[in-house]
Enzyme design. Structure first.
Site, short mmCIF file in Angstrom:
data_model
loop_
_atom_site.label_atom_id
_atom_site.label_comp_id
_atom_site.label_asym_id
_atom_site.label_seq_id
_atom_site.Cartn_x
_atom_site.Cartn_y
_atom_site.Cartn_z
N LYS A 69 73.30 20.73 51.78
CA LYS A 69 73.63 21.48 52.87
C LYS A 69 72.92 22.38 53.29
CE LYS A 69 76.59 24.52 54.28
NZ LYS A 69 76.06 24.80 55.84
N THR A 127 79.97 34.69 49.31
CA THR A 127 80.23 33.20 49.61
C THR A 127 80.14 32.64 47.98
OG1 THR A 127 79.16 33.28 51.67
CG2 THR A 127 79.36 31.08 50.62
N GLU A 162 72.41 31.95 42.90
CA GLU A 162 71.45 32.75 43.08
C GLU A 162 71.90 33.63 44.45
OE1 GLU A 162 68.52 33.26 41.54
OE2 GLU A 162 68.34 31.46 40.44
N CYS A 222 65.52 37.94 49.48
CA CYS A 222 66.65 38.50 48.46
C CYS A 222 66.00 39.12 47.54
CB CYS A 222 67.39 37.18 47.62
SG CYS A 222 66.13 36.20 46.80
N GLU A 228 73.53 44.97 50.90
CA GLU A 228 72.36 44.51 51.32
C GLU A 228 72.04 44.38 52.81
OE1 GLU A 228 72.27 40.16 50.27
OE2 GLU A 228 70.34 40.16 49.64
#
Ligand code: NAD
Length: 499
Positions: free
Chosen positions: A197, A254, A272, A306, A403
């Site tokens: 997805k 999430t 990750e 990231c 972040e």
């Protein structure tokens, strides 16, 4: 607009106009759900495509297809060399379509066409070929056993690595094609089937990659793509009983939710997640190397990386010189649409994300942080944010702890290396870090004390298919890349033989 702007290929324009369905069982399938999701060009704010919003029944159909393909053995029991050959052909097909895929990525994600060609496609090719090669390197061990009964019996055992089953791959929007292939390739090399997805913001390149997989010879059902929201499509996929393994890249919030739901059926998971990555600059560092390396490490892809360096801790004796060099570099960055390769900073991926990043900066400004802003984007509806330095922010500002995932870099003066280490490790995250020094002893003694899955010395954000990558602390669990990558996509079976 600059005269260097790249004109989209006819094949790209035609792909955008398609009525996109879901890719299930080796072909296009209309979604049963009636909903659709718009895809926007971040440089203009205009809608450029429409994709399906898969519902529960759609996701179930994709997982059933992957499951049937898996148990049939059409891929999982194929000779490893055949899987390798097909996956190498898949990489060749991507290479032949480099410009098409790069343009699609720039149009849906906003990034520079130069970065899309070099990283999103170019680096992905390296990863695909490396991972295809792992298909023929799967191996177990032989084991001498000491079982003493019945008297006189002898036992020898060996271990087999077997594909884990159906994999659910969930992809974020910052490097949609590259991160998508980081899930598809190890799954397929190991003999698994996958339902992937993409992010609802950037679904287009993975839809195109599904067609190329079939063209390369991947059998129907082995590689399926469902597009849709995280809350329905993503949730149903990751909690489906026929899914054995989840490979998720995205935010920590999430990821935690997915991990909680995976516990019920004990699915294997690789997460990750986010990062708030520090760079420690010692007073003997090569300042030009620091500025070049960390401008790239902080502003590549507008900081939507990231692993991006977002907190710099600089020893006091060189702080002013380093800060002045960064100020000059940030003010020199040009800002404009990604289809013009001459611009170094491009729009963020979505309007919502632009608002989030601007919110962090506004919050910092209200709390009297010193902001140094670079150029603004062109007037219009694009999702631009000026590259920004934040000088000596308070360590409790939201911006220094959360972040930001944008073109924002915090620079802080520290008294000594102990203070730098304490601040660098004072974070829930532990994805990456870097250390800048010419002193080998300092580098060797300090790297074990930094809480991060990757520590670079005199560089930042450089990754390689052969170097494991993943997070300490709340930056994730498990490792991608490297010679052991397929371990995460296999189960170990012990076979014990009496003789
Ligand atoms: P996100 O967590 O919002 O979304 C990631 C994906 O999860 C999307 O496809 C989304 O639709 C899906 N999703 C959302 N809710 C879901 C649910 N309940 N169940 C299943 N799927 C769901 O992240 P994002 O904003 O797309 O990406 C940015 C984040 O990704 C940043 O935090 C960044 O650090 C992280 N990231 C990490 C790495 C890494 O390797 N560690 C690499 C790239 C990005």
């Amino acid at each position: 607009m600059s005269s260097q702007i790249v004109r989209p290929l006819d094949s790209v324009s035609a792909f955008l106009k398609r009525q996109h369905g879901l890719y299930i069982d080796g072909g296009w399938v209309a979604a049963r759900g009636q909903g659709t999701l718009p895809v926007f060009n971040p440089a203009t704010g205009e809608q450029i495509a429409t994709t399906a919003d898969a519902d529960e029944a759609d996701v179930d159909q994709a997982v059933q297809s992957a499951h049937q393909a898996f148990i049939s053995g059409v891929w999982s029991r194929r000779l490893p060399a055949e899987r390798e050959r097909i996956l190498l052909r898949y990489a060749d097909l991507l290479e032949q379509h480099t410009e098409e895929l790069a343009q699609l990525e720039t149009l849906e994600q906003g990034k520079s066409i130069a970065i899309a060609r070099a990283f999103e496609v170019g680096s992905t090719l390296n990863w695909m070929r490396y991972t295809a090669g792992l298909a023929t390197k799967v191996s177990g061990r032989t084991l001498d056993l000491s079982i003493p009964m019945p008297e006189g019996a002898r036992y020898t055992a060996f271990t087999r690595k077997e594909p884990v089953g159906v994999v659910a791959g969930i992809v974020p929007w910052n490097f949609p094609l590259m991160i998508g292939m980081w899930k598809v390739m190890p799954a397929l090399a190991a003999g698994c089937s996958i339902v992937i997805k993409p992010s609802e913001i950037t679904p287009l390149t993975l839809l195109r990659m599904a067609e190329l997989a079939t063209e390369a010879g991947v059998p129907p059902g082995v590689f399926n793509v469902v597009t849709g929201s995280g809350g329905v499509c993503g949730r149903v996929l990751t909690s489906h009983p026929l899914v054995s393994k989840i490979s998720f890249t995205g935010s920590t919030a999430t990821g935690k939710g997915i991990a909680r739901s995976a516990v019920d059926s004990l699915k294997r998971i690789t997460l990750e997640l986010g990062g708030k990555n520090p760079a420690i600059v010692l007073k003997d560092a090569d300042i030009q190397q620091v500025v070049e390396g960390l401008m790239m490490g902080s502003f590549l892809n507008q900081g939507q990386v990231c692993a991006a360096s977002s907190r710099l801790y600089v020893e006091a004796p060189i702080f002013d010189q380093v800060a002045a060099a960064f100020e000059g570099a940030v003010k020199g960055l040009t800002v404009g649409p990604g289809l013009d390769p001459s611009f170094q900073i491009n729009p963020l991926a979505s309007q919502a994300h632009q608002a989030k990043v601007l919110g962090y900066l506004e919050d910092a400004r209200r709390q009297d942080a010193e902001l140094i802003r670079g150029a603004q984007g062109p007037n219009g509806n694009g999702f631009y944010v000026s590259p920004t330095l934040v000088l000596n922010p308070d360590n409790h500002l939201t911006l220094t702890r959360e972040e930001v995932f944008g073109p924002v870099l915090c620079l802080s003066r520290v008294d000594d290396v102990e203070q730098a280490l304490a601040l660098a490790n004072d974070s829930d995250y532990g994805l990456t870090a870097s250390l800048w020094t010419r002193d080998l002893n300092a580098a060797m003694n300090l790297t074990p004390r930094i809480e991060a899955g990757t520590v670079w010395v005199n560089s930042h954000t450089l990754i390689d298919a052969n170097m494991p990558f993943g997070g300490f602390k709340q930056s994730g669990t498990g490792r991608d890349f490297g010679a052991d990558w397929l371990d995460a996509y296999t189960e170990t079976k012990s076979v014990c033989i009496r003789h």
